[in-house]
Design a protein around this motif. Structure first.
Motif, short mmCIF file in Angstrom:
data_model
loop_
_atom_site.label_atom_id
_atom_site.label_comp_id
_atom_site.label_asym_id
_atom_site.label_seq_id
_atom_site.Cartn_x
_atom_site.Cartn_y
_atom_site.Cartn_z
N ALA A 149 0.96 -0.65 0.23
CA ALA A 149 0.15 -0.09 -0.07
C ALA A 149 0.72 1.51 0.58
CB ALA A 149 -1.32 -0.21 1.31
N ASP A 150 0.71 2.45 -0.74
CA ASP A 150 0.38 3.68 -0.72
C ASP A 150 -0.04 4.73 -0.18
OD1 ASP A 150 -0.34 3.46 -2.88
OD2 ASP A 150 2.36 4.54 -3.92
N ALA A 151 0.31 5.88 -0.52
CA ALA A 151 -1.08 7.01 -0.50
C ALA A 151 -1.68 6.64 -2.20
CB ALA A 151 -0.37 8.27 -0.90
N HIS A 152 -1.29 6.43 -3.12
CA HIS A 152 -2.45 5.87 -4.35
C HIS A 152 -3.56 4.97 -3.96
CE1 HIS A 152 0.15 9.06 -6.03
NE2 HIS A 152 1.21 8.77 -5.65
N GLY A 153 -2.97 3.76 -3.11
CA GLY A 153 -3.92 2.80 -3.13
C GLY A 153 -3.80 1.36 -2.71
N LEU A 154 -3.85 0.24 -3.06
CA LEU A 154 -2.81 -1.32 -2.30
C LEU A 154 -3.08 -1.92 -4.00
CD1 LEU A 154 -2.69 -2.80 0.11
CD2 LEU A 154 -4.78 -4.18 -1.20
N TRP A 155 -1.69 -1.67 -4.15
CA TRP A 155 -1.02 -2.15 -5.08
C TRP A 155 -0.71 -3.81 -5.46
CZ3 TRP A 155 0.05 1.12 -9.27
CH2 TRP A 155 -0.23 2.17 -9.05
N VAL A 156 -1.59 -4.83 -6.12
CA VAL A 156 -1.44 -6.36 -6.39
C VAL A 156 -0.95 -6.11 -7.34
CG1 VAL A 156 -3.15 -8.00 -6.11
CG2 VAL A 156 -3.98 -5.88 -5.55
N VAL A 157 0.40 -7.78 -7.64
CA VAL A 157 0.63 -7.80 -8.48
C VAL A 157 0.06 -9.37 -9.33
CG1 VAL A 157 2.82 -6.93 -7.91
CG2 VAL A 157 2.99 -9.41 -6.85
N CYS A 158 -0.43 -9.74 -10.51
CA CYS A 158 -1.13 -10.88 -10.63
C CYS A 158 0.07 -11.83 -11.53
CB CYS A 158 -2.11 -11.01 -11.05
SG CYS A 158 -3.03 -9.85 -10.74
N GLU A 159 0.43 -13.53 -10.83
CA GLU A 159 0.62 -14.12 -11.51
C GLU A 159 0.85 -14.54 -12.84
OE1 GLU A 159 3.51 -18.18 -10.14
OE2 GLU A 159 2.51 -17.17 -8.51
N GLN A 160 -0.20 -15.12 -13.05
CA GLN A 160 -0.76 -15.85 -14.31
C GLN A 160 -0.69 -14.02 -15.34
OE1 GLN A 160 -3.45 -18.01 -14.52
NE2 GLN A 160 -4.10 -17.99 -15.73
N SER A 161 -1.15 -13.07 -14.96
CA SER A 161 -1.63 -13.05 -16.46
C SER A 161 0.41 -11.81 -16.24
CB SER A 161 -2.31 -10.94 -15.95
OG SER A 161 -3.07 -10.34 -14.44
N GLY A 162 0.87 -11.19 -15.39
CA GLY A 162 1.76 -10.82 -15.78
C GLY A 162 1.23 -9.28 -15.42
N GLU A 163 0.52 -9.09 -14.28
CA GLU A 163 0.56 -7.89 -14.32
C GLU A 163 0.48 -6.86 -13.12
OE1 GLU A 163 -2.97 -7.83 -17.97
OE2 GLU A 163 -3.32 -8.77 -16.31
N VAL A 164 0.39 -5.84 -12.53
CA VAL A 164 -0.11 -5.03 -11.57
C VAL A 164 -1.18 -4.17 -11.50
CG1 VAL A 164 1.71 -3.49 -11.72
CG2 VAL A 164 1.26 -4.14 -9.26
#
Length: 338
Positions: A149-164
């Motif tokens: 988390a930071d001031a912009h929100g909660l960041w989530v990484v996704c292993e299968q799709s190669g995305e955040v």
């Protein structure tokens, strides 16, 4: 870890324990001589176990927040009901068990809530720590794992799709997916940036959280996993290389790797030192981030199993380790500084 693909070997891998008895020769038992004590090198000292807390099956993610320790029970191999255990660190007892989505992996505490990534469901569960209930289930990208988390929100990484993706906690919605490397697993926030470890292509992606743009792709040793800020740098564990590395945030350049015990995974900054926990054992090592020197090695637990993603937290004057194959959380004493 990686979805149910599990981080290192794909499932909880137990080491085969061989017991050598007497060998038979002509019907008689032949004794196998034991090595003399002087020939057996002394191993690392074992940390004092202050408490063992039974939780659900295959516990993986762990975080401290709202006066409690939250542990994710993934149940990926047992077929049980996935959940999060809330532990009171003062009593070392489970206060509540909260059902979540399928194959949950990691957990974060931020924005007045506890967040759990459900890798099989492609969702994140939001838990209200006042009621210990899931109050929102948010769709994200494929096979979510690490969160920060930071001031912009909660960041989530996704292993299968190669995305955040970034979750807006006010709206409980995820934003536009951002492409990173192959099989991203963990994310951390440091130096006004978002850092993502891409396990399969051995890189760390640095993002500008204000613009969601990639500002650097940093080559690391094989198998980058968990990252932490310490002593003005970003440190990353490389589980396939048995090493940790320092990344200079001003140049985005990595230093040469520092060798550790086998399968380093968990990283934690505590008391001015960097602490490294391995999947196997687990083993705990203390590293001086100023010099890169390993200044201590201890055995946490002699499990003889792979604890894919050996995360740990520090609170109540102790380190807390979820043991994947043991269905429990260990509270252990923190080694004294050298």
């Amino acid at each position: 870890m990686g979805s149910p693909l599990v981080s290192r070997p794909s499932v909880v891998a137990f080491l085969a324990l061989s017991v050598l008895g007497g060998a038979c020769d002509g019907g008689e038992n032949v004794a196998t001589p034991s090595p003399s004590p002087s020939a057996t090198p002394a191993g690392p000292p074992q940390l004092e176990v202050l408490a063992r807390v039974p939780v659900g099956a295959e516990p993986i993610g762990i975080v401290e927040g709202f006066g409690s320790i939250w542990v994710v029970n993934s149940e990926f191999d047992s077929g049980g009901s996935p959940s999060v255990s809330r532990i009171d660190p003062a009593t070392a007892s489970v206060e509540a068990t909260v059902p979540v989505g399928a194959v949950p992996l990691e957990v974060a505490a931020a924005f007045g809530a506890v967040w759990v990534s459900n890798s099989e469901d492609d969702t994140v569960s939001r838990i209200d720590p006042v009621t210990n209930e899931v109050v929102a289930t948010i769709g994200v990208c494929a096979a979510p794992e690490g969160m920060a988390a930071d001031a912009h929100g909660l960041w989530v990484v996704c292993e299968q799709s190669g995305e955040v993706v970034r979750i807006d906690p006010a709206a409980n919605r995820s934003g536009r997916p951002i492409e990173v490397g192959l099989e991203p697993r963990f994310v951390t926030v440091a130096f006004e940036s978002v850092w993502v470890s891409n396990y399969l292509d051995s890189t760390v992606t640095r993002l500008d959280p204000a613009t969601s743009e990639v500002v650097a792709e940093i080559a690391t040793e094989f198998g980058p996993q968990i990252m932490v800020e310490s002593a003005g740098s970003v440190w990353v564990s490389s589980v396939d290389t048995d090493a940790v590395q320092r990344i200079d945030p001003t140049t985005n350049e990595p230093d040469p790797p520092i060798s550790t015990e086998a399968l380093p995974d968990g990283l934690l900054e505590h008391g001015g030192s960097l602490w490294v926990a391995t999947d196997l054992g687990p083993i705990l090592q203390r590293l001086d981030p100023a010099t890169g020197e390993i200044t201590g090695t201890w055995v946490v637990s002699d499990q003889g199993a792979i604890n894919a993603n050996q995360l740990f937290v520090d609170t109540d004057g102790a380190f807390w380790f979820p043991l994947l194959d043991g269905g429990e959380v260990l509270k252990v004493s923190i080694p004294p500084e050298a």
